[in-house]
Design a protein around this motif. Structure first.
Motif, PDB file in Angstrom:
ATOM      1  N   ASN A  35      43.679   6.394 -11.991  1.00  0.00           N
ATOM      2  CA  ASN A  35      42.775   5.153 -12.197  1.00  0.00           C
ATOM      3  C   ASN A  35      41.923   5.543 -13.247  1.00  0.00           C
ATOM      4  O   ASN A  35      41.041   6.338 -13.200  1.00  0.00           O
ATOM      5  N   ASP A  83      40.313   2.827 -14.378  1.00  0.00           N
ATOM      6  CA  ASP A  83      39.478   1.294 -14.605  1.00  0.00           C
ATOM      7  C   ASP A  83      37.909   1.512 -15.314  1.00  0.00           C
ATOM      8  O   ASP A  83      37.618   0.703 -15.933  1.00  0.00           O
ATOM      9  N   PHE A  84      37.342   2.693 -14.968  1.00  0.00           N
ATOM     10  CA  PHE A  84      36.036   2.975 -15.469  1.00  0.00           C
ATOM     11  C   PHE A  84      35.795   2.709 -17.010  1.00  0.00           C
ATOM     12  O   PHE A  84      34.784   2.580 -17.575  1.00  0.00           O
ATOM     13  N   GLY A  98      34.228  -0.383 -18.375  1.00  0.00           N
ATOM     14  CA  GLY A  98      33.066  -0.966 -17.866  1.00  0.00           C
ATOM     15  C   GLY A  98      31.903  -0.099 -18.807  1.00  0.00           C
ATOM     16  O   GLY A  98      32.009   0.681 -19.736  1.00  0.00           O
ATOM     17  N   ASN A 109      27.857  -4.606 -16.382  1.00  0.00           N
ATOM     18  CA  ASN A 109      29.194  -4.200 -15.542  1.00  0.00           C
ATOM     19  C   ASN A 109      29.298  -2.585 -15.473  1.00  0.00           C
ATOM     20  O   ASN A 109      30.074  -1.904 -16.150  1.00  0.00           O
ATOM     21  N   THR A 125      30.353   0.979 -14.345  1.00  0.00           N
ATOM     22  CA  THR A 125      31.414   1.519 -13.757  1.00  0.00           C
ATOM     23  C   THR A 125      31.429   2.966 -13.644  1.00  0.00           C
ATOM     24  O   THR A 125      31.941   3.375 -12.858  1.00  0.00           O
ATOM     25  N   ARG A 155      26.449  -1.117  -4.545  1.00  0.00           N
ATOM     26  CA  ARG A 155      27.738  -1.635  -4.672  1.00  0.00           C
ATOM     27  C   ARG A 155      27.606  -3.111  -4.676  1.00  0.00           C
ATOM     28  O   ARG A 155      28.549  -3.845  -5.345  1.00  0.00           O
ATOM     29  N   PRO A 185      29.304  -4.392  -8.548  1.00  0.00           N
ATOM     30  CA  PRO A 185      30.534  -4.254  -7.540  1.00  0.00           C
ATOM     31  C   PRO A 185      31.778  -3.653  -8.338  1.00  0.00           C
ATOM     32  O   PRO A 185      32.488  -3.064  -7.497  1.00  0.00           O
ATOM     33  N   ASN A 186      31.753  -3.250  -9.347  1.00  0.00           N
ATOM     34  CA  ASN A 186      32.910  -2.445 -10.021  1.00  0.00           C
ATOM     35  C   ASN A 186      32.470  -0.872 -10.384  1.00  0.00           C
ATOM     36  O   ASN A 186      33.259   0.020 -10.922  1.00  0.00           O
ATOM     37  N   GLN A 196      32.645   2.639  -9.943  1.00  0.00           N
ATOM     38  CA  GLN A 196      33.900   3.585  -9.480  1.00  0.00           C
ATOM     39  C   GLN A 196      33.601   4.977  -9.412  1.00  0.00           C
ATOM     40  O   GLN A 196      33.989   5.700  -8.706  1.00  0.00           O
TER      41      GLN A 196
END
Length: 499
Positions: free
Chosen positions: A138, A140-141, A144, A209, A211, A236, A240-241, A243
């Motif tokens: 993963n 995803d961060f 952000g 955002n 992360t 959170r 919300p994102n 990680q």
């Protein structure tokens, strides 16, 4: 599309990096000796190398015969010459940087970082992130915003050598591909007033955002408390994102409950072990507490059994000689010119395949006014076990001996700032004492022999430790308040804020 490409590239790089890292994990013992010999060979013509006959070093034993364990005071005469711009003193050139740290007996310490050593400071952090990406599959961060709570990146010059806090130095080496997503702004990072700086960081990040967030636990908590206080929401909900949190500097476990409450939801935690002298370890297995020891990052490690530390005949063990779950003073020889240098940290091994460690204390931070030699790991584990049985929430604590009480036997005094107090304070106190007795036989003997009475808890007002840090000019950055002391210098100041 750009976000997808960044994420895909991160996953590919991470996979390659972790596969390559398997080689040093398998051959740590052999590679460590080879590293030491390459370091001494490179430094043969330095002043230190000539004085210690590096030319004739052929083994670890040769090195240990020629080079005694040193601390900053022992190396200071050499470092003073380096500070005046002299080359070939401890290492082959003048350092690229001095990491300036606060010392107790020496005043400010100037830790050299060579052009060979600096890349490993950055690679250690990168490796921690690459292992995380590969293990979690993963990344995803990376799409952000990322924040690094750190000291000012402003550097001064000491005879042409750039000098500042390590975190400020590292800020100049953040890879270009991360710079666009990095917060706070350069101007905010330059602020010296820590409280004003955190307020500004809140302002710059609260609508972003976020992360990834990095910093030492006490200052992460301060940042999170300002955010939750301002918005009336958990972290959170605000981010919300979010990680990943990357933390280091102190043991994370005593802060875990407080962090989880502020976060209000699951966030992955990666613990690291960086210092001005090098980047030593990071968490590569998120089911365990141990941190992977980086044995191929320009640092040769030795380990002195804690009970022998400071004795003239103390054994200096290599990786192949250490035992699991024993405490060792950490000794370093580095590609920045530190030789058999005692960093002051105490570690214990949790695994040997590969080598993983926990930081269990400091050689100078212990409580032994009565011969018990209680260390940080013991008190933190005792507190953790007590909290499992009698739930409470602790912001911070400090342990000091009370040698001359107004009445009764001497005792250990725990200064605790509770976020949430236990339902039964007396049962909590008794359990904490029992848990510490289980972990330190000397302390248990002192209680059983009526030399000491059971520990006492002094409750402190909210923000007591922040107020103490502010009063000492140590609020923010990488400053840490010792959790154990062998005197009452800190305790006497904390008493001002007792309830």
């Amino acid at each position: 599309m750009l976000n997808f490409l960044k994420k895909t590239a991160a996953l590919i790089w991470a996979g390659k990096h972790v596969r390559k890292a398997e080689e040093f994990k398998r051959n740590s013992e052999k590679k460590q000796e080879e590293l030491l010999l390459s370091l001494t060979s490179a430094a043969q013509k330095t002043l230190f190398g000539r004085e210690h006959d590096f030319e004739n070093i052929r083994s670890v034993k040769d090195f240990q015969k020629r080079v005694r364990v040193s601390d900053y005071e022992a190396l200071k005469p050499y470092i003073e010459r380096v500070k005046r711009g002299q080359a070939n003193i401890l290492w082959t050139d003048v350092p690229e940087y001095f990491a300036k740290t606060s010392g107790t007996t020496s005043g400010s310490k100037y830790i050299p970082i060579s052009k060979e050593g600096m890349p490993f400071q950055v690679k250690g952090a990168q490796s921690a992130l690459f292992h995380y990406i590969a293990k979690k599959n993963n990344a995803d961060f990376v799409n952000g915003k990322m924040i690094f709570l750190q000291g000012s990146p402003e550097l001064e010059e000491v005879f042409g050598i750039k000098t500042g806090r390590l975190s400020g130095i590292v800020a100049h080496h953040i890879p270009q591909y991360l710079q666009k997503n990095r917060l706070p702004s350069w101007e905010t990072n330059m602020m010296e007033d820590w409280e004003a700086k955190v307020d500004k960081i809140v302002e710059e990040t609260e609508n972003e955002n976020m992360t990834l967030i990095s910093g030492i636990p006490p200052w992460l908590i301060m940042y999170f408390e300002k955010l939750t206080g301002k918005h009336g929401k958990k972290i959170r909900q605000i981010f919300p994102n979010l990680q990943l949190i990357v933390t280091g500097g102190v043991n994370y476990e005593p802060y875990r409950d407080k962090m989880e409450e502020l976060l209000g939801g699951p966030v992955d935690i990666v613990q690291t072990f960086p210092a001005s002298e090098g980047f030593f370890a990071f968490q590569d297995d998120y089911t365990k507490e141990g941190l992977l020891l980086l044995t191929d990052h320009g640092i040769f490690y030795e380990f002195i059994p804690l009970e022998e530390y400071g004795k003239p005949d103390a054994r200096r063990l290599t990786l192949k000689e250490v035992e699991l779950h024993k405490d060792y003073a950490l000794i370093l020889s580095t590609n920045s010119g530190l030789w058999a240098y005692s960093i002051g940290d105490v570690v214990r091994f949790t695994d040997k395949k590969p080598y993983r460690i926990l930081v269990s204390g400091r050689t100078k931070h212990f409580t032994s006014a009565f011969g018990e030699h209680v260390i940080a790991f013991e008190v933190e584990e005792a507190l953790k076990a007590t909290l499992e049985k009698y739930p409470a929430q602790i912001t911070e604590f400090h342990l000091a001996p009370q040698v001359n009480p107004a009445e009764g036997l001497p005792y250990h005094e725990w200064f605790i700032e509770f976020e949430k107090e236990p339902e039964d304070a007396e049962l909590f106190r008794q359990e904490l004492d029992n848990q510490l007795r289980k972990r330190n036989t000397y302390y248990n003997d002192l209680i059983s022999g009526n030399i000491l009475q059971k520990l006492q808890i002094t409750r402190l007002k909210k923000y007591a430790f922040q107020e103490y840090a502010r009063s000492q000019g140590k609020l923010g950055g990488q400053n840490k308040i010792p959790r154990l002391a062998n005197d009452r210098k800190i305790a006497d100041l904390l008493e001002i804020d007792k309830l």
